[in-house]
Design a protein around this motif. Structure first.
Motif, mmCIF file in Angstrom:
data_model
loop_
_atom_site.group_PDB
_atom_site.id
_atom_site.type_symbol
_atom_site.label_atom_id
_atom_site.label_comp_id
_atom_site.label_asym_id
_atom_site.label_seq_id
_atom_site.Cartn_x
_atom_site.Cartn_y
_atom_site.Cartn_z
ATOM 1 N N LEU A 25 0.819 -1.204 0.000
ATOM 2 C CA LEU A 25 0.000 0.000 0.000
ATOM 3 C C LEU A 25 0.857 1.260 0.000
ATOM 4 N N ALA A 26 1.949 1.243 0.768
ATOM 5 C CA ALA A 26 2.822 2.414 0.829
ATOM 6 C C ALA A 26 3.415 2.732 -0.535
ATOM 7 N N LEU A 27 3.864 1.724 -1.236
ATOM 8 C CA LEU A 27 4.442 1.941 -2.560
ATOM 9 C C LEU A 27 3.395 2.482 -3.528
ATOM 10 N N ALA A 28 2.159 2.017 -3.398
ATOM 11 C CA ALA A 28 1.094 2.488 -4.287
ATOM 12 C C ALA A 28 0.701 3.931 -3.976
ATOM 13 N N TYR A 29 0.485 4.244 -2.704
ATOM 14 C CA TYR A 29 0.010 5.579 -2.350
ATOM 15 C C TYR A 29 1.117 6.631 -2.425
ATOM 16 N N ALA A 30 2.363 6.218 -2.296
ATOM 17 C CA ALA A 30 3.471 7.175 -2.424
ATOM 18 C C ALA A 30 3.494 7.798 -3.820
ATOM 19 N N LYS A 31 2.966 7.089 -4.794
ATOM 20 C CA LYS A 31 2.926 7.617 -6.162
ATOM 21 C C LYS A 31 1.998 8.822 -6.272
ATOM 22 N N SER A 63 11.465 2.718 8.674
ATOM 23 C CA SER A 63 12.551 3.581 8.215
ATOM 24 C C SER A 63 12.971 3.206 6.800
ATOM 25 N N ALA A 64 13.156 1.908 6.565
ATOM 26 C CA ALA A 64 13.541 1.434 5.235
ATOM 27 C C ALA A 64 12.428 1.679 4.223
ATOM 28 N N LEU A 65 11.170 1.540 4.667
ATOM 29 C CA LEU A 65 10.042 1.732 3.764
ATOM 30 C C LEU A 65 9.917 3.199 3.345
ATOM 31 N N CYS A 69 10.116 4.425 -0.484
ATOM 32 C CA CYS A 69 9.019 5.177 -1.103
ATOM 33 C C CYS A 69 9.388 6.627 -1.383
ATOM 34 N N ASN A 70 10.484 7.076 -0.785
ATOM 35 C CA ASN A 70 10.865 8.490 -0.860
ATOM 36 C C ASN A 70 9.731 9.381 -0.364
ATOM 37 N N THR A 71 9.105 8.936 0.730
ATOM 38 C CA THR A 71 7.948 9.630 1.300
ATOM 39 C C THR A 71 8.012 9.541 2.824
ATOM 40 N N ALA A 72 7.732 10.636 3.495
ATOM 41 C CA ALA A 72 7.663 10.601 4.954
ATOM 42 C C ALA A 72 6.501 9.720 5.390
ATOM 43 N N ILE A 73 6.718 8.970 6.468
ATOM 44 C CA ILE A 73 5.708 8.033 6.971
ATOM 45 C C ILE A 73 5.500 8.265 8.461
ATOM 46 N N LEU A 74 4.242 8.233 8.877
ATOM 47 C CA LEU A 74 3.860 8.216 10.291
ATOM 48 C C LEU A 74 3.154 6.889 10.533
ATOM 49 N N CYS A 90 5.431 7.156 15.424
ATOM 50 C CA CYS A 90 6.704 7.701 14.957
ATOM 51 C C CYS A 90 6.539 8.365 13.601
ATOM 52 N N ILE A 91 7.428 9.307 13.319
ATOM 53 C CA ILE A 91 7.524 9.904 11.993
ATOM 54 C C ILE A 91 8.938 9.720 11.472
ATOM 55 N N TRP A 92 9.020 9.223 10.239
ATOM 56 C CA TRP A 92 10.290 9.132 9.521
ATOM 57 C C TRP A 92 10.208 10.025 8.293
ATOM 58 N N ASP A 93 11.309 10.723 7.973
ATOM 59 C CA ASP A 93 11.277 11.541 6.767
ATOM 60 C C ASP A 93 11.516 10.680 5.538
ATOM 61 N N GLU A 94 11.556 11.300 4.366
ATOM 62 C CA GLU A 94 11.658 10.557 3.109
ATOM 63 C C GLU A 94 12.994 9.852 2.936
ATOM 64 N N ALA A 95 13.976 10.192 3.782
ATOM 65 C CA ALA A 95 15.260 9.494 3.751
ATOM 66 C C ALA A 95 15.325 8.376 4.792
ATOM 67 N N GLY A 96 14.230 8.169 5.523
ATOM 68 C CA GLY A 96 14.181 7.117 6.535
ATOM 69 C C GLY A 96 14.680 7.548 7.900
ATOM 70 N N LYS A 97 14.960 8.828 8.081
ATOM 71 C CA LYS A 97 15.438 9.323 9.375
ATOM 72 C C LYS A 97 14.274 9.472 10.344
ATOM 73 N N LEU A 98 14.437 8.953 11.555
ATOM 74 C CA LEU A 98 13.418 9.093 12.587
ATOM 75 C C LEU A 98 13.398 10.539 13.073
ATOM 76 N N LEU A 99 12.255 11.206 12.909
ATOM 77 C CA LEU A 99 12.120 12.602 13.311
ATOM 78 C C LEU A 99 11.560 12.755 14.713
ATOM 79 N N GLY A 100 10.771 11.786 15.155
ATOM 80 C CA GLY A 100 10.183 11.892 16.477
ATOM 81 C C GLY A 100 9.395 10.653 16.844
ATOM 82 N N GLU A 101 9.308 10.381 18.155
ATOM 83 C CA GLU A 101 8.613 9.202 18.666
ATOM 84 C C GLU A 101 7.786 9.600 19.881
ATOM 85 N N TYR A 102 6.497 9.275 19.841
ATOM 86 C CA TYR A 102 5.601 9.552 20.960
ATOM 87 C C TYR A 102 5.128 8.237 21.573
ATOM 88 N N LYS A 103 5.188 8.138 22.903
ATOM 89 C CA LYS A 103 4.749 6.950 23.630
ATOM 90 C C LYS A 103 3.378 7.214 24.239
#
Length: 273
Positions: A25-31, A63-65, A69-74, A90-103
């Protein structure tokens, strides 16, 4: 900012099956060139805690996904720290970097038996927007959404797993959190799978209106282009902030209910990235 919300059907405990489906789904919607693609609470392991205990690379998967996808993911995941497990967003940016984590702070029902409660709020800046994250039952409590708004949040995303029969309440809480703070809220629910959920994934505007929504509990997708101008317009129309009286509210920061001192719901720290 263009946000995409995936109302995902999760098979409880079927980690590899869920990962494969999420990736598809991520690969499809990232388009569709969204800025932020969002998945619901505990979307990899689900509520099978015996399997969740062995699923400790969920953040690496996303992170890898995100990078693929070259898309930020939450997304909502299960994270282990030491001997404790947390229900996190969590939020990862389009490079897979973790931007923030909420518990998750407000644990519900059997979650209390497995997860440790979080104690911090977090605000994540991304592409000129300040994104707050809360989870599921947290939506009930203005006591933690309002501090996020006061910190400057433009939107709060709620990855959730609200069960069948509560869609009206799900939408009501999301609309109220949006209206009282004059920000966007994204109520992101699970679709029904082997467990029935109420669905109803929606984006609420800063005036408390439903901007877009999925009407049923089937798996689906909805996206919305968010505008800072709409936030400013809502605040110009209804100047709620000018009516606030914090000198009065402070008198009641600690109160009692049913003879049990609830204090501030255990919230001890607030931070902003």
């Amino acid at each position: 900012m263009k946000i995409g919300l995936v109302q995902l059907s999760v098979t409880e405990g079927e980690i590899e099956k869920n990962r494969a489906h999420i990736r598809e789904l991520a690969l499809a919607y990232a388009k569709r060139e969204v800025d932020l693609l969002c998945f619901p609470e505990l979307c990899v392991s689900g509520y099978d805690f015996s399997r969740a205990a062995d699923s400790q690379d969920e953040n690496l998967f996303f992170s890898a996904l995100a990078e693929e996808c070259n898309t930020a993911i939450l997304a909502g995941t299960c994270v282990k720290e030491g001997h404790a497990y947390y229900d996190v967003a969590c939020i990862w940016d389009e490079a897979g970097k973790l931007l923030g984590e909420y518990k998750k702070i407000h644990l519900w029902d059997k979650e209390c038996e497995f997860f440790t409660r979080g104690e911090e709020l977090i605000l994540v800046p991304y592409r000129g927007w300040k994104i707050g994250m809360l989870i599921c039952a947290d939506m009930r409590f203005f006591e933690i959404s309002t501090p996020l708004a006061n910190m400057g949040a433009d939107i709060i995303v709620y990855p959730s797993a609200w069960i069948d029969g509560y869609k009206e309440l799900f939408h009501l809480c999301a609309r109220m959190r949006a209206a009282e703070n004059q920000i966007y809220t994204a109520a992101l629910n699970r679709a029904s799978g082997d467990v029935r959920y109420c669905g109803g994934t929606a984006v609420m505007g800063p005036a408390g209106d439903v901007l877009c929504a999925l009407e049923d509990d089937a798996e689906g997708y909805v996206e919305m282009l968010l505008s800072k101008q709409e936030i400013r317009a809502a605040r110009d129309r209804l100047e709620w902030d000018s009516l606030k009286l914090p000198q009065i509210y402070k008198k009641y920061e600690t109160y009692k209910y049913a003879d049990k001192d609830l204090g501030n719901y255990g919230l001890t720290t607030v931070k902003s990235l």
